[in-house]
Design a protein around this motif. Sequence first.
Motif, PDB file in Angstrom:
ATOM      1  N   VAL A   1      17.544  13.013  33.250  1.00 19.62           N
ATOM      2  CA  VAL A   1      17.174  11.583  33.109  1.00 19.62           C
ATOM      3  C   VAL A   1      17.147  11.073  34.656  1.00 19.62           C
ATOM      4  O   VAL A   1      16.332  10.177  34.805  1.00 19.62           O
ATOM      5  CB  VAL A   1      18.075  10.645  32.353  1.00 19.62           C
ATOM      6  N   GLY A   2      18.059  11.330  35.353  1.00 24.02           N
ATOM      7  CA  GLY A   2      17.956  10.874  36.801  1.00 24.02           C
ATOM      8  C   GLY A   2      19.402  11.174  37.442  1.00 24.02           C
ATOM      9  O   GLY A   2      20.169  11.975  37.045  1.00 24.02           O
TER      10      GLY A   2
ATOM     11  N   CYS B   1      23.142   9.004  38.897  1.00 27.05           N
ATOM     12  CA  CYS B   1      23.671   7.718  38.916  1.00 27.05           C
ATOM     13  C   CYS B   1      25.451   7.894  39.153  1.00 27.05           C
ATOM     14  O   CYS B   1      25.790   8.953  39.171  1.00 27.05           O
ATOM     15  CB  CYS B   1      23.988   6.925  37.310  1.00 27.05           C
TER      16      CYS B   1
ATOM     17  N   TYR C   1      21.552   4.058  40.882  1.00 30.55           N
ATOM     18  CA  TYR C   1      21.026   4.510  39.670  1.00 30.55           C
ATOM     19  C   TYR C   1      19.478   4.652  39.914  1.00 30.55           C
ATOM     20  O   TYR C   1      18.905   3.874  40.497  1.00 30.55           O
ATOM     21  CB  TYR C   1      21.334   3.835  38.301  1.00 30.55           C
ATOM     22  N   HIS C   2      18.981   5.825  39.699  1.00 32.57           N
ATOM     23  CA  HIS C   2      17.779   6.180  39.656  1.00 32.57           C
ATOM     24  C   HIS C   2      17.149   6.807  38.216  1.00 32.57           C
ATOM     25  O   HIS C   2      17.809   7.918  38.187  1.00 32.57           O
ATOM     26  CB  HIS C   2      17.261   7.141  40.902  1.00 32.57           C
ATOM     27  N   THR C   3      16.045   6.495  37.680  1.00 36.97           N
ATOM     28  CA  THR C   3      15.639   7.085  36.411  1.00 36.97           C
ATOM     29  C   THR C   3      14.228   7.654  36.544  1.00 36.97           C
ATOM     30  O   THR C   3      13.482   6.892  37.018  1.00 36.97           O
ATOM     31  CB  THR C   3      15.714   6.124  35.611  1.00 36.97           C
TER      32      THR C   3
ATOM     33  N   HIS D   1      11.943   8.308  31.438  1.00 33.13           N
ATOM     34  CA  HIS D   1      12.984   7.723  30.843  1.00 33.13           C
ATOM     35  C   HIS D   1      13.405   6.230  30.883  1.00 33.13           C
ATOM     36  O   HIS D   1      14.273   5.972  30.592  1.00 33.13           O
ATOM     37  CB  HIS D   1      14.341   8.822  31.097  1.00 33.13           C
ATOM     38  N   GLN D   2      12.467   5.620  31.724  1.00 37.47           N
ATOM     39  CA  GLN D   2      12.516   4.386  32.115  1.00 37.47           C
ATOM     40  C   GLN D   2      12.436   3.306  31.000  1.00 37.47           C
ATOM     41  O   GLN D   2      11.509   3.679  30.074  1.00 37.47           O
ATOM     42  CB  GLN D   2      11.703   3.873  33.299  1.00 37.47           C
TER      43      GLN D   2
ATOM     44  N   TYR E   1      18.774   3.893  29.709  1.00 37.18           N
ATOM     45  CA  TYR E   1      19.666   4.956  30.075  1.00 37.18           C
ATOM     46  C   TYR E   1      20.332   4.495  31.405  1.00 37.18           C
ATOM     47  O   TYR E   1      21.497   4.814  31.729  1.00 37.18           O
ATOM     48  CB  TYR E   1      18.791   6.037  30.463  1.00 37.18           C
ATOM     49  N   ALA E   2      19.710   3.661  32.287  1.00 41.14           N
ATOM     50  CA  ALA E   2      20.233   3.314  33.660  1.00 41.14           C
ATOM     51  C   ALA E   2      21.601   2.406  33.151  1.00 41.14           C
ATOM     52  O   ALA E   2      22.444   2.634  33.815  1.00 41.14           O
ATOM     53  CB  ALA E   2      19.235   2.532  34.487  1.00 41.14           C
TER      54      ALA E   2
END
Length: 182
Positions: A83-84, A86, A103-105, A109-110, A114-115
């Motif tokens: 996903v990224g 965090c 956090y970076h997504t 998945h943006q 999720y973030a």
Amino acid sequence: MESRFHRLAPCFRVRPPRLRFREMARSDVGLMTGLPGDPEVMTYYPRPKTRAEALDWILWNRANYAEHGHGLWIVETREGDFVGDCGLTWQPIGEERALEVGYHTMRAHQGRGYASEAAKSCLELATGPIGASHVVAIINPLNVPSPRVAEKLGMAVEHQTRVHGQEVVVYGTHSRLGRQGQ
């Protein structure tokens, strides 16, 4: 040589229902090149990162784990999809350092929450076991999605400043239960 199986992130008080965390490893350079190397993900940064810079990002986080017990972690779905990232890192703001939830997504998945889900777990870790009384999110003023995440965490605008040479808006929240660290 690093193990194929990475250590899990610390025990979170609030486990995200759809996500899991783990420490970054050198072997994640391919994944991480696709995250900070993506021009759209890095729109509000000076530029996307190269593969070598993505490896530096991983090594910086591994140093944070060793020194502080936290950093940015790999975030995956429960099914194992990347996903990224965090987590919690110490950032310079003026003459002080502040604990930031970052956090970076991945683009794919943006917009799915999720973030917010990952950042909530990290904020709970910061104000609980870590004992921070103040946690911030440092956000480029042109970035529209990130302030929504910060606001969902109960953060509010504290001030504008420059961090790492960029104009930013600092969102923050205070915990009566926490004790300021580092």
